[in-house]
Design an enzyme around this catalytic site. Structure first.
Site: not given
Ligand code: IMP
Ligand code: MG
Length: 191
Positions: A55, A110, A114, A142, A163, A170, A176
């Site tokens: 990611g 990062e 989350d 988040k 989300f 993704d 992505r």
């Protein structure tokens, strides 16, 4: 940082998006600002930027070029477990760092923090190797989903508890490559 294509260029991927939260231009401006701050803070310390595959790839690629001091980069990969397993804070290293980090200044990069469980595990693992320092830079955060309090030195954007996809993030392996961050249409996103 290459110039982004317009959203319409992404055809069916773009058609899956119901709302754009941050445009490619907004992300670019933020990445430059983070790079400038990191360059000032780490001047003379030759930091090692550490990212988690996959990611982080777009963010790392852009952040690297927004940083104007000498840096090195290295990557980890973790196994993707089920949500239940992740909720217990279990993470398995699929690929370790190539570099030795003892006495190095580590900047953990990062895409998203989350619950914080993955990052918590990885920070503990890296701290055991006795780096000179370790700080975290996340593009997206988040805060309301956090289960473990983690010190985040650099934060790009705070997000609501929704989300999101794009810019490295993704849904079932897709989206992505979108250069912006968006919400998926409910008929596509079913958790
Ligand atoms: P956590 O902080 O341990 O909960 O895990 C964070 C990871 O979950 C991120 O690195 C992403 O891979 C994934 N993730 C969390 N929220 C999202 C999202 O909104 N979209 C896509 N992936 C997400
Ligand atoms: Mg990640």
């Amino acid at each position: 940082m290459i110039k982004s294509l317009p959203p319409e260029a992404y055809g069916e991927l773009n058609e899956g998006i119901t709302r754009v939260l941050f445009t490619a231009e907004a992300i670019e401006a933020k990445v430059y600002a983070l790079g400038k701050q990191i360059s000032a803070d780490y001047n003379g310390r030759f930091p090692l930027l550490v990212g988690v595959l996959n990611g982080v790839v777009p963010f790392m690629a852009d952040l690297l070029r927004a940083i104007t001091i000498p840096v090195e980069v290295d990557y980890l990969a973790v196994a993707s477990y089920s949500a239940e397993t992740r909720a217990r804070g279990l993470v398995r290293l699929e690929k370790d760092l190539d570099e030795t980090i003892k006495d190095r200044h580590i900047l953990f990069v990062e895409d998203m923090v989350d619950t914080g469980l993955t990052l918590n595990y990885l920070l503990q693992n890296l701290r055991a190797r006795e780096p000179a320092s370790i700080e975290v830079c996340t593009l997206f955060n988040k805060p309301r989903r956090r289960l473990i309090n983690l010190p985040l030195k650099y934060i790009g954007f705070d997000l609501p508890d929704r989300f999101v996809v794009g810019y490295g993030l993704d849904y079932r392996g897709k989206y992505r490559n979108l250069p912006f961050l968006g919400l998926l249409k409910p008929e596509i996103f079913n958790p």
